[in-house]
Design an enzyme around this catalytic site. Structure first.
Site, PDB file in Angstrom:
ATOM      1  N   ASP A  13      19.060 -18.519  30.818  1.00  0.00           N
ATOM      2  CA  ASP A  13      19.668 -19.702  30.231  1.00  0.00           C
ATOM      3  C   ASP A  13      20.548 -20.370  31.270  1.00  0.00           C
ATOM      4  OD1 ASP A  13      20.063 -21.609  28.271  1.00  0.00           O
ATOM      5  OD2 ASP A  13      21.624 -20.499  27.226  1.00  0.00           O
ATOM      6  N   GLY A  14      20.690 -21.668  31.125  1.00  0.00           N
ATOM      7  CA  GLY A  14      21.578 -22.450  31.967  1.00  0.00           C
ATOM      8  C   GLY A  14      22.568 -23.178  31.085  1.00  0.00           C
ATOM      9  N   GLU A  51      18.978 -24.315  34.370  1.00  0.00           N
ATOM     10  CA  GLU A  51      17.849 -23.676  33.674  1.00  0.00           C
ATOM     11  C   GLU A  51      16.800 -23.203  34.682  1.00  0.00           C
ATOM     12  OE1 GLU A  51      17.771 -22.937  30.524  1.00  0.00           O
ATOM     13  OE2 GLU A  51      18.990 -24.418  29.451  1.00  0.00           O
ATOM     14  N   ASP A  73      15.159 -21.194  26.722  1.00  0.00           N
ATOM     15  CA  ASP A  73      15.261 -22.200  25.667  1.00  0.00           C
ATOM     16  C   ASP A  73      15.102 -23.613  26.233  1.00  0.00           C
ATOM     17  OD1 ASP A  73      17.711 -22.687  26.891  1.00  0.00           O
ATOM     18  OD2 ASP A  73      18.912 -21.946  25.216  1.00  0.00           O
ATOM     19  N   HIS A 128      20.297 -21.047  20.591  1.00  0.00           N
ATOM     20  CA  HIS A 128      21.346 -20.927  19.573  1.00  0.00           C
ATOM     21  C   HIS A 128      20.753 -20.674  18.196  1.00  0.00           C
ATOM     22  CE1 HIS A 128      23.967 -22.276  22.776  1.00  0.00           C
ATOM     23  NE2 HIS A 128      23.153 -23.294  22.957  1.00  0.00           N
ATOM     24  N   ASP A 138      23.276 -17.193  27.367  1.00  0.00           N
ATOM     25  CA  ASP A 138      24.112 -18.376  27.207  1.00  0.00           C
ATOM     26  C   ASP A 138      25.572 -18.026  27.496  1.00  0.00           C
ATOM     27  OD1 ASP A 138      24.601 -21.201  26.269  1.00  0.00           O
ATOM     28  OD2 ASP A 138      25.749 -20.124  24.752  1.00  0.00           O
TER      29      ASP A 138
END
Length: 166
Positions: A13-14, A51, A73, A128, A138
């Protein structure tokens, strides 16, 4: 008879505090019972760069050729790889079309090279939405973005300077 490849799962994740702004990435690699966590941040960058960089960091951590399932994501990341957009941009000299340059070509170049070294399957997960490893990545990414004295994302900052002067 060739040895079968190690099967590794990577979650990435970024995050970016403002976009552009301070950014970070988080990575979790899982191989059997082994787990490795990676994170890093930059003082000024974009969410999309983080990302892509998360995927790069995860793949760079592999010491041998592996079969990788990479969860992210980022639809931008998944689509650019699985739909062949990044390869097309590369083939076109990092242009999206006749007038528009492809963004993040420095990172796409690295990622495409890493994907050529491994067997990578990119899978999109809703962010999320309760996926424990995605949520953890995250938290790693946000925590990295909040660090003090972050280094520059030199490629991004140099690109911004050249756009301002043109």
């Amino acid at each position: 008879m060739s040895e079968s490849l190690k099967e590794v799962t990577i979650y990435t994740d970024g995050a970016c505090l403002g976009n552009p702004g301070a950014g970070g990435y988080g990575v979790v690699l899982i191989y059997g019972r082994h787990r490795k966590e990676l994170s890093g941040g930059f003082r000024l960058t974009t969410n999309n760069r983080m990302e892509i960089l998360a995927a790069i960091a995860g793949l760079m951590a592999l010491k041998t050729k592996c079969t990788v399932t990479l969860y992210t994501d980022s639809q931008y990341l998944v689509n650019a790889i699985t739909k062949g957009w990044a390869r097309q941009w590369q083939k076109n000299g990092w242009k999206r079309n006749k007038k528009e340059k492809a963004k993040n070509s420095d990172l796409w170049e690295q990622l495409l090279n890493l994907c050529a070294q491994h067997e990578v399957n990119f899978i999109w997960v809703k962010g999320h939405a309760g996926n424990p490893e995605n949520e953890y990545c995250d938290r790693l990414a946000v925590s990295a973005a909040l660090q003090k004295d972050l280094p520059p994302d030199a490629a991004y900052e140099n690109c911004m300077k050249s756009e301002e002067s043109s």
